[in-house]
Motif scaffolding. Structure first.
Motif, PDB file in Angstrom:
ATOM      1  N   CYS A 133       0.859  -1.181   0.000  1.00  0.00           N
ATOM      2  CA  CYS A 133       0.000   0.000   0.000  1.00  0.00           C
ATOM      3  C   CYS A 133       0.901   1.238   0.000  1.00  0.00           C
ATOM      4  CB  CYS A 133      -0.905   0.017   1.229  1.00  0.00           C
ATOM      5  SG  CYS A 133      -1.868   1.553   1.296  1.00  0.00           S
TER       6      CYS A 133
ATOM      7  N   ASP B 119       0.428   3.962   1.518  1.00  0.00           N
ATOM      8  CA  ASP B 119       0.611   4.505   2.869  1.00  0.00           C
ATOM      9  C   ASP B 119       1.418   3.494   3.670  1.00  0.00           C
ATOM     10  OD1 ASP B 119       0.677   5.613   5.297  1.00  0.00           O
ATOM     11  OD2 ASP B 119      -1.497   5.677   5.639  1.00  0.00           O
TER      12      ASP B 119
ATOM     13  N   GLY C 214      -5.169   5.538   7.516  1.00  0.00           N
ATOM     14  CA  GLY C 214      -6.612   5.378   7.331  1.00  0.00           C
ATOM     15  C   GLY C 214      -7.207   4.433   8.352  1.00  0.00           C
ATOM     16  N   CYS C 215      -6.524   3.316   8.595  1.00  0.00           N
ATOM     17  CA  CYS C 215      -7.042   2.391   9.609  1.00  0.00           C
ATOM     18  C   CYS C 215      -6.775   2.942  11.010  1.00  0.00           C
ATOM     19  CB  CYS C 215      -6.504   0.987   9.413  1.00  0.00           C
ATOM     20  SG  CYS C 215      -4.730   0.825   9.465  1.00  0.00           S
TER      21      CYS C 215
ATOM     22  N   CYS D 205     -10.173   0.049   5.198  1.00  0.00           N
ATOM     23  CA  CYS D 205      -9.861  -1.030   4.243  1.00  0.00           C
ATOM     24  C   CYS D 205     -10.128  -2.403   4.841  1.00  0.00           C
ATOM     25  CB  CYS D 205      -8.438  -0.920   3.708  1.00  0.00           C
ATOM     26  SG  CYS D 205      -8.238   0.516   2.657  1.00  0.00           S
TER      27      CYS D 205
ATOM     28  N   CYS E   8      -5.953  -2.477   8.737  1.00  0.00           N
ATOM     29  CA  CYS E   8      -6.481  -2.869   7.426  1.00  0.00           C
ATOM     30  C   CYS E   8      -5.989  -4.257   7.018  1.00  0.00           C
ATOM     31  CB  CYS E   8      -6.019  -1.856   6.390  1.00  0.00           C
ATOM     32  SG  CYS E   8      -4.259  -1.468   6.480  1.00  0.00           S
ATOM     33  N   TRP E   9      -6.534  -4.769   5.913  1.00  0.00           N
ATOM     34  CA  TRP E   9      -6.084  -6.079   5.396  1.00  0.00           C
ATOM     35  C   TRP E   9      -4.585  -6.031   5.090  1.00  0.00           C
ATOM     36  CZ3 TRP E   9      -3.502  -6.211   0.915  1.00  0.00           C
ATOM     37  CH2 TRP E   9      -3.723  -5.193  -0.016  1.00  0.00           C
ATOM     38  N   ALA E  10      -4.069  -4.839   4.742  1.00  0.00           N
ATOM     39  CA  ALA E  10      -2.630  -4.701   4.421  1.00  0.00           C
ATOM     40  C   ALA E  10      -1.861  -4.640   5.744  1.00  0.00           C
ATOM     41  CB  ALA E  10      -2.390  -3.466   3.570  1.00  0.00           C
TER      42      ALA E  10
ATOM     43  N   ARG F  37       0.853  -5.110   7.654  1.00  0.00           N
ATOM     44  CA  ARG F  37       2.284  -5.243   7.400  1.00  0.00           C
ATOM     45  C   ARG F  37       3.057  -5.266   8.705  1.00  0.00           C
ATOM     46  NH1 ARG F  37       1.513  -0.196   3.853  1.00  0.00           N
ATOM     47  NH2 ARG F  37      -0.303  -0.208   5.217  1.00  0.00           N
TER      48      ARG F  37
ATOM     49  N   PRO G 258      -5.965   4.401  -3.389  1.00  0.00           N
ATOM     50  CA  PRO G 258      -6.783   5.515  -2.894  1.00  0.00           C
ATOM     51  C   PRO G 258      -6.609   5.772  -1.395  1.00  0.00           C
ATOM     52  CG  PRO G 258      -8.100   3.535  -3.025  1.00  0.00           C
ATOM     53  CD  PRO G 258      -6.758   3.167  -3.589  1.00  0.00           C
TER      54      PRO G 258
ATOM     55  N   LYS H 215     -11.796   5.950  -1.526  1.00  0.00           N
ATOM     56  CA  LYS H 215     -12.293   4.708  -0.903  1.00  0.00           C
ATOM     57  C   LYS H 215     -13.049   5.035   0.373  1.00  0.00           C
ATOM     58  CE  LYS H 215      -8.618   3.914   2.238  1.00  0.00           C
ATOM     59  NZ  LYS H 215      -8.706   3.620   3.664  1.00  0.00           N
TER      60      LYS H 215
ATOM     61  N   GLY I 167      -8.990  -0.029  -1.632  1.00  0.00           N
ATOM     62  CA  GLY I 167      -7.964   0.515  -0.737  1.00  0.00           C
ATOM     63  C   GLY I 167      -6.808  -0.444  -0.578  1.00  0.00           C
ATOM     64  N   GLY I 168      -5.617   0.084  -0.591  1.00  0.00           N
ATOM     65  CA  GLY I 168      -4.424  -0.726  -0.378  1.00  0.00           C
ATOM     66  C   GLY I 168      -3.857  -1.335  -1.650  1.00  0.00           C
TER      67      GLY I 168
HETATM   68  S1  SF4 Z   1      -4.641  -0.557   3.120  1.00  0.00           S
HETATM   69 FE1  SF4 Z   1      -6.092   1.119   3.325  1.00  0.00          FE
HETATM   70  S2  SF4 Z   1      -6.210   1.665   5.504  1.00  0.00           S
HETATM   71 FE2  SF4 Z   1      -4.399   0.423   5.133  1.00  0.00          FE
HETATM   72  S3  SF4 Z   1      -2.814   1.938   4.908  1.00  0.00           S
HETATM   73 FE3  SF4 Z   1      -3.505   1.354   2.856  1.00  0.00          FE
HETATM   74  S4  SF4 Z   1      -5.099   2.808   2.306  1.00  0.00           S
HETATM   75 FE4  SF4 Z   1      -4.741   3.019   4.504  1.00  0.00          FE
END
Ligand code: SF4
Ligand SMILES: O=C(O)C[C@H](O)C(=O)O
Length: 513
Positions: free
Chosen positions: A64, A66, A146-147, A189, A276-278, A280, A396, A421, A444-445
């Motif tokens: 992602c 971010d 975002g999360c 996300c 989020c699902w990402a 890391r 996004p 998103k 997202g991500g």
């Molecule tokens: S996956 Fe979504 S919530 Fe997580 S950092 Fe990326 S954009 Fe932000």
């Protein structure tokens, strides 16, 4: 200790964390994918997500854009110099940023300037602890903004929307956790992972919640009450129907880990860290003499390698109407779009997020935005030797932050579509109807997936806002997103919010009496 080797090990930890999702997380994503029915929006989104995970592997680029708040938790043997480790981390952070593995993410809170190298007051976060082993245990989580914005802290007793009174007991805690998943909707996300901290004060409670995110996804809680609570939440949060990206579906939550600590008699906090699902986070054990990596954590068990072929298969199964649009777009084309349509965009789009929206609310636009598309995105960019910019990651960002500005800006500049998103609110929905505009939800991500659709960087304005916040002029081909808010007053986000709130109310009755 060998300083160069240690720096190299920290660099490897950072790059791997940003680009290679751990095995335990991959297995959870795979299981979610298997639960969704082919052709649904949730299944298609999960396909984009798994394709993106694979692309990040192949490109060794951020999963992602971010790359989050880098948070290190480090345990050192007695006698190891922690200042030396800190210096090695700083140098490694700077290098990883230069190499496009991290986005410059450290922003001065008072004047908005970006430090450019991910170093600054409070960044990165490094927490040291001593222990009696003879090696260093270094763990890193890159948790996106975002999360992070969807984290929530409850002070019990309280009255919660939908699920009612939450008292100072296990059942009250249960209600808070269920509510925390509901309130995140798709904006962090989803499908997400939550770490929960019971007790402590406001700051140690959140710290405990975040520490839970360092547990493995398959880890079973040793505390019997908490094990039951985790299991309950995993089953029932997935009945809320929020689904991937808040599009509805079978999986809303991929993991729930709960920790407990003592509290003050007057305080009872339940703190929830939403990831989020990402997700890391990785860890290594490091030889305290040589600085070399001995072993990786979270990488046991079955390997899951996603392939990129299923994406097209899913698109064929999808029942959605697919509309191709070339920017600039006319009002008529926009009014023809309905919630559920899939849009493929060719031509130009312009990035704009928080700083740009604030700027455009009182200034002229540096480019003519009439009929154009605004993309809520803060990319990772690298400049080559010839001075040409390249997109390294470009998914996004959460759109709701632009709610105060969006409608007015669309009308003033003639913007026809915004891509982001998580959806937007009633003010924007009203403006879409009045002006003839559409809101498109990207996944997202999925930063590699979208970076691949960007065929050229034609210019940039307002670079003084820093790389993530500048207005990038991007030429795209086949940029795919779903209409989730249209010019006829329909919003998928509003619908999912309403139906999930009704479902939340079903969990009002006591369970852990
Ligand atoms: S996956 Fe979504 S919530 Fe997580 S950092 Fe990326 S954009 Fe932000
Ligand atoms: O900052 C970003 O690019 C995205 C952010 O993590 C978000 O989820 O909104």
């Amino acid at each position: 200790m060998n300083h160069e080797q240690l720096q190299q090990s920290m660099y490897t930890l950072i790059v791997e964390t940003s680009t290679n999702l751990p095995k335990d997380v991959r297995r959870a994503v795979k299981a979610a994918k298997e639960r969704e029915n082919a052709g649904t929006r949730a299944a298609m989104s999960l396909d984009t997500i798994t394709t993106n995970i694979k692309m990040a592997d192949d490109n060794i680029s951020p999963i992602c854009q971010d790359t989050g708040m880098p948070t290190f938790k480090i345990k050192t043997p007695v006698g190891v110099n922690q200042i030396q480790i800190q210096k090695a981390i700083y140098a490694a952070m700077e290098q990883a940023t230069k190499d496009g593995k991290l986005r410059p993410n450290s922003v001065d809170s008072l004047n908005g300037s970006n430090s450019g190298n991910n170093l600054g007051l409070g960044t990165p976060v490094i927490k040291f602890e001593q222990w009696e082993e003879d090696y260093i245990d270094a763990r890193l989580i890159l948790k996106g903004g975002g999360c992070e914005n969807k984290n929530i802290q409850y002070s019990l007793p309280c009255e919660l929307e939908g699920i009612g009174k939450a008292g100072r007991d296990l059942d009250g805690i249960r209600k808070c956790i269920m509510h925390s998943v509901y309130q995140a909707q798709g904006q962090g996300c989803s499908a997400g992972f939550i770490g929960v901290g019971i007790g402590g004060d406001r700051s140690s409670g959140y710290d405990l919640a975040k520490t839970q995110l360092f547990r493995g996804v398959d880890d079973v809680n040793e505390n019997e009450d908490l094990r039951k609570l985790e299991e309950y939440v995993m089953t029932h949060a997935n009945e809320l129907g929020i689904g991937t990206m808040g599009f509805g579906g079978e999986t809303t939550l991929l993991g729930c880990k709960v920790g407990v600590m003592n509290r003050l008699p007057a305080s009872f906090f339940v703190s929830v860290a939403y990831n989020c699902w990402a997700y890391r986070r990785l860890g290594v054990s490091v030889n305290a003499e040589t600085g070399e990596i001995n072993e990786w954590y979270y990488q046991d068990g079955e390997d899951v390698s996603f392939d990129t072929a299923q994406k097209e298969e899913q698109e064929i199964k999808s029942e959605s109407r697919v509309v191709t649009l070339q920017a600039p777009i006319t009002e008529e084309q926009i009014r023809d779009l309905k919630v559920g349509d899939v849009v493929k965009i060719n031509g130009m789009m312009y990035t704009g997020r928080d700083a740009i929206h604030k700027y455009l609310s009182t200034n002229d636009s540096p480019v003519d935005l009439n009929g154009q598309v605004i993309y809520h995105c803060g990319p990772v960019m690298l400049k080559d030797a010839e001075g040409q910019w390249h997109v390294k990651a470009a998914g996004p960002t959460t759109s709701i932050r632009e709610e105060p500005y969006q409608g007015d800006i669309m009308k003033r500049f003639g913007i026809r579509a915004v891509i982001g998103k998580g959806g937007m609110g009633p003010k924007t929905l009203k403006a879409l109807g009045e002006h003839g505009g559409v809101y498109l939800n990207a996944i997202g991500g999925a930063a590699q997936y979208y970076a691949d659709c960007i065929k050229g960087v034609e210019g940039v304005d307002l670079m003084n806002f820093g790389i993530p916040e500048a207005m990038w002029h991007l030429r795209v081909e086949g940029f795919t997103a779903v209409v989730t808010m249209d010019s006829h007053g329909n919003s998928l986000h509003e619908e999912v919010d309403k139906s999930s709130l009704e479902k939340l109310a079903k969990f009002k009755e006591p369970v852990f009496a």
